[in-house]
Design a protein around this motif. Structure first.
Motif, PDB file in Angstrom:
ATOM      1  N   ARG A 181      64.541  89.503  27.930  1.00 37.88           N
ATOM      2  CA  ARG A 181      63.685  90.160  28.919  1.00 37.88           C
ATOM      3  C   ARG A 181      63.819  89.506  30.295  1.00 37.88           C
ATOM      4  O   ARG A 181      63.824  90.190  31.320  1.00 37.88           O
ATOM      5  CB  ARG A 181      62.235  90.140  28.436  1.00 37.88           C
ATOM      6  CG  ARG A 181      62.007  90.981  27.180  1.00 37.88           C
ATOM      7  CD  ARG A 181      60.537  91.105  26.855  1.00 37.88           C
ATOM      8  NE  ARG A 181      59.941  89.866  26.387  1.00 37.88           N
ATOM      9  CZ  ARG A 181      59.904  89.478  25.117  1.00 37.88           C
ATOM     10  NH1 ARG A 181      60.464  90.224  24.178  1.00 37.88           N
ATOM     11  NH2 ARG A 181      59.319  88.353  24.763  1.00 37.88           N
ATOM     12  N   GLN A 182      63.914  88.182  30.333  1.00 32.88           N
ATOM     13  CA  GLN A 182      64.052  87.513  31.622  1.00 32.88           C
ATOM     14  C   GLN A 182      65.422  87.794  32.250  1.00 32.88           C
ATOM     15  O   GLN A 182      65.545  87.926  33.469  1.00 32.88           O
ATOM     16  CB  GLN A 182      63.846  86.008  31.452  1.00 32.88           C
ATOM     17  CG  GLN A 182      62.416  85.621  31.089  1.00 32.88           C
ATOM     18  CD  GLN A 182      61.413  86.017  32.165  1.00 32.88           C
ATOM     19  OE1 GLN A 182      61.543  85.625  33.319  1.00 32.88           O
ATOM     20  NE2 GLN A 182      60.410  86.794  31.783  1.00 32.88           N
ATOM     21  N   ASN A 183      66.465  87.891  31.416  1.00 33.44           N
ATOM     22  CA  ASN A 183      67.776  88.278  31.936  1.00 33.44           C
ATOM     23  C   ASN A 183      67.719  89.685  32.527  1.00 33.44           C
ATOM     24  O   ASN A 183      68.326  89.973  33.562  1.00 33.44           O
ATOM     25  CB  ASN A 183      68.827  88.212  30.834  1.00 33.44           C
ATOM     26  CG  ASN A 183      69.323  86.797  30.588  1.00 33.44           C
ATOM     27  OD1 ASN A 183      68.767  85.832  31.090  1.00 33.44           O
ATOM     28  ND2 ASN A 183      70.372  86.677  29.804  1.00 33.44           N
ATOM     29  N   LEU A 184      66.981  90.575  31.866  1.00 37.63           N
ATOM     30  CA  LEU A 184      66.815  91.930  32.387  1.00 37.63           C
ATOM     31  C   LEU A 184      66.074  91.885  33.727  1.00 37.63           C
ATOM     32  O   LEU A 184      66.430  92.607  34.668  1.00 37.63           O
ATOM     33  CB  LEU A 184      66.056  92.801  31.388  1.00 37.63           C
ATOM     34  CG  LEU A 184      65.683  94.212  31.858  1.00 37.63           C
ATOM     35  CD1 LEU A 184      66.913  94.993  32.289  1.00 37.63           C
ATOM     36  CD2 LEU A 184      64.933  94.964  30.747  1.00 37.63           C
ATOM     37  N   GLY A 185      65.055  91.035  33.806  1.00 34.51           N
ATOM     38  CA  GLY A 185      64.326  90.912  35.063  1.00 34.51           C
ATOM     39  C   GLY A 185      65.230  90.475  36.198  1.00 34.51           C
ATOM     40  O   GLY A 185      65.170  91.016  37.315  1.00 34.51           O
ATOM     41  N   LEU A 186      66.107  89.500  35.930  1.00 29.63           N
ATOM     42  CA  LEU A 186      67.027  89.035  36.967  1.00 29.63           C
ATOM     43  C   LEU A 186      68.049  90.121  37.315  1.00 29.63           C
ATOM     44  O   LEU A 186      68.417  90.294  38.476  1.00 29.63           O
ATOM     45  CB  LEU A 186      67.733  87.755  36.514  1.00 29.63           C
ATOM     46  CG  LEU A 186      68.743  87.162  37.497  1.00 29.63           C
ATOM     47  CD1 LEU A 186      68.129  86.986  38.878  1.00 29.63           C
ATOM     48  CD2 LEU A 186      69.269  85.837  36.972  1.00 29.63           C
TER      49      LEU A 186
END
Length: 433
Positions: A181-186
């Motif tokens: 999810r954090q990779n998607l956010g970035l």
């Protein structure tokens, strides 16, 4: 894909890059017979010794020493894929991206289909500004590389929209983690979709930390040079790279057939001799201090650094022994408030229920506590944020510290509409003791 941010999974690429040398191909497909089928030569022993010293140098942060030692190992055993991968790893850690690209390219020729080498090659190509080549590498190995890493690598390679689509699909997998999810956010941030980026960051972070994360993404998304983002991920300083020595190129060490004059026939292939380099002595000089970098933590659900408790100093008792009370001090009663300890964010309440059971087994202090939760939306999906609370802030922080001491992950935040967990409604439980 590693300035320090709250401990939360974000860019997982660094873990994959430096998780070890190439796995499963130490003497695979390189024209070197298995050590179990014949005697190990002195050259192989020296190569293995240099490789071991190179790995040790990497662990101690001596990248320049690791490069020299890995180059020596490759010169002695040019067809060993693991030594080529170790060389590429050493070049990356030393900030020599052009050399790393060459080393990982040779690694894939010896061990095609290796996901780690392919991903590292793409990163080296991105750092060198070879974005089209990086996208081709990622596409050619799309079935091998974890989508969580491939999606973010695509975004870094100049195709953030495709990276977002890859990561959106990955977040729908039952195996999706906070890192995904954090990779998607970035990736959203790199694509300029800041509302979606903030929404995704907030799934696993408190509001304040999510705002800070987005600010860091904003800085990360505007590099001055092609190598800046990869260098920041790895925590290294790019240097002027002279390139990999020509003698180490894979095509420079291909066996050559030699013909005799009489009779006219071709002899057996004779490997081109490669002079063994002088022994390299590892220095103890400290590596150059890395530039500020974004460092993301291991794959975990939700983590936030909590200030350490102030050590309690027991007062010195000067009263006479006979006047000291033998009765134990009264147990302090936790105060009620609007602070919660968030344990994780999950796809459904059912998944959160299983996570709550594991949390209770890990930390006995949760016994008798009523689990709470709230559903949040991000990037068109819903997540169930599992928590326990109704505490005063100091008690919430103490609870989170105690849970973390048992190996759990959590952070403290203010209430955000948390209600008694769906599966716990109707049960008689005490939220705060």
């Amino acid at each position: 894909m590693v300035l320090r941010v709250p401990a939360i999974a974000g860019l997982g690429l660094s873990a994959l890059i430096f998780g070890g040398t190439l796995v499963g191909c130490a003497h695979d497909g390189g024209g070197v017979a298995s050590a179990s089928s014949r005697a190990v030569t002195r050259g192989e022993e020296r190569a293995a010794a240099n490789a071991a010293k190179a790995r040790e140098a990497l662990e101690k942060g001596r990248a320049a020493d690791a490069v020299s030692l890995a180059e020596a190992a490759v010169a002695m055993q040019p067809h060993d894929a693991s030594y080529r991968a170790l060389l590429g790893q050493s070049y990356l850690k030393a900030g020599r991206f052009s050399s790393a690209e060459a080393a990982y390219g040779d690694t894939l020729k010896l061990a095609p289909g290796n996901a780690r080498a392919a991903l590292n090659l793409a990163l080296a190509q991105i750092a060198g500004g070879h974005f089209d080549a990086a996208q081709q590498t990622l596409e050619a190995n799309h079935a091998l590389i974890d989508p969580t890493d491939r999606g973010l690598a695509l975004a870094l390679a100049g195709d953030p929209e495709t990276g977002v689509q890859v990561l959106l699909a990955a977040t729908r997998s039952p195996d999706a983690t906070a890192k995904t999810r954090q990779n998607l956010g970035l990736a959203f941030a790199l694509a300029g979709h800041w509302i979606e980026a903030r929404s995704m960051a907030g799934v696993d972070l408190s509001p304040a930390d999510a705002d800070q994360r987005v600010m860091q993404w904003a800085t990360f998304a505007k590099p001055d040079h092609a190598s800046d983002q990869v260098a920041t991920l790895l925590g290294v300083t790019p240097v002027k790279d002279p390139g990999q020595p020509v003698a180490l190129a894979l095509n420079a060490s291909v066996p050559v057939a030699v013909a005799k004059v009489e009779p006219v026939q071709v002899s057996q292939p004779v490997p081109t001799a490669v002079p063994a380099p002088a022994p390299v002595v590892a220095t103890s000089a400290p590596a150059a201090a890395p530039s500020p970098k974004i460092i993301f933590a291991p794959r975990v659900e939700v983590v936030q650094a909590v200030p350490p408790a102030i050590p309690y100093k027991r007062p010195v008792v000067t009263a006479r022994a006979e006047t000291v009370s033998r009765h134990p001090a009264p147990v302090r009663v936790a105060q009620k408030g609007d602070w919660f300890v968030q344990i994780g964010a999950y796809d459904t309440a059912a998944v959160a229920k299983d996570a709550w059971s594991r949390a209770q087994q890990r930390y006995a202090g949760f016994a008798g506590k009523a689990p709470t939760g709230v559903t949040v939306k991000a990037a068109g999906r819903e997540f169930y944020r599992l928590s326990v609370g109704g505490f005063a802030r100091t008690d919430a922080e103490a609870t989170c510290r105690a849970y973390r001491a048992k190996g759990g992950t959590c952070f403290v935040r203010a209430g955000a509409g948390d209600q008694t967990a769906q599966w716990n409604k109707g049960k008689v439980q005490v939220a705060v003791r």
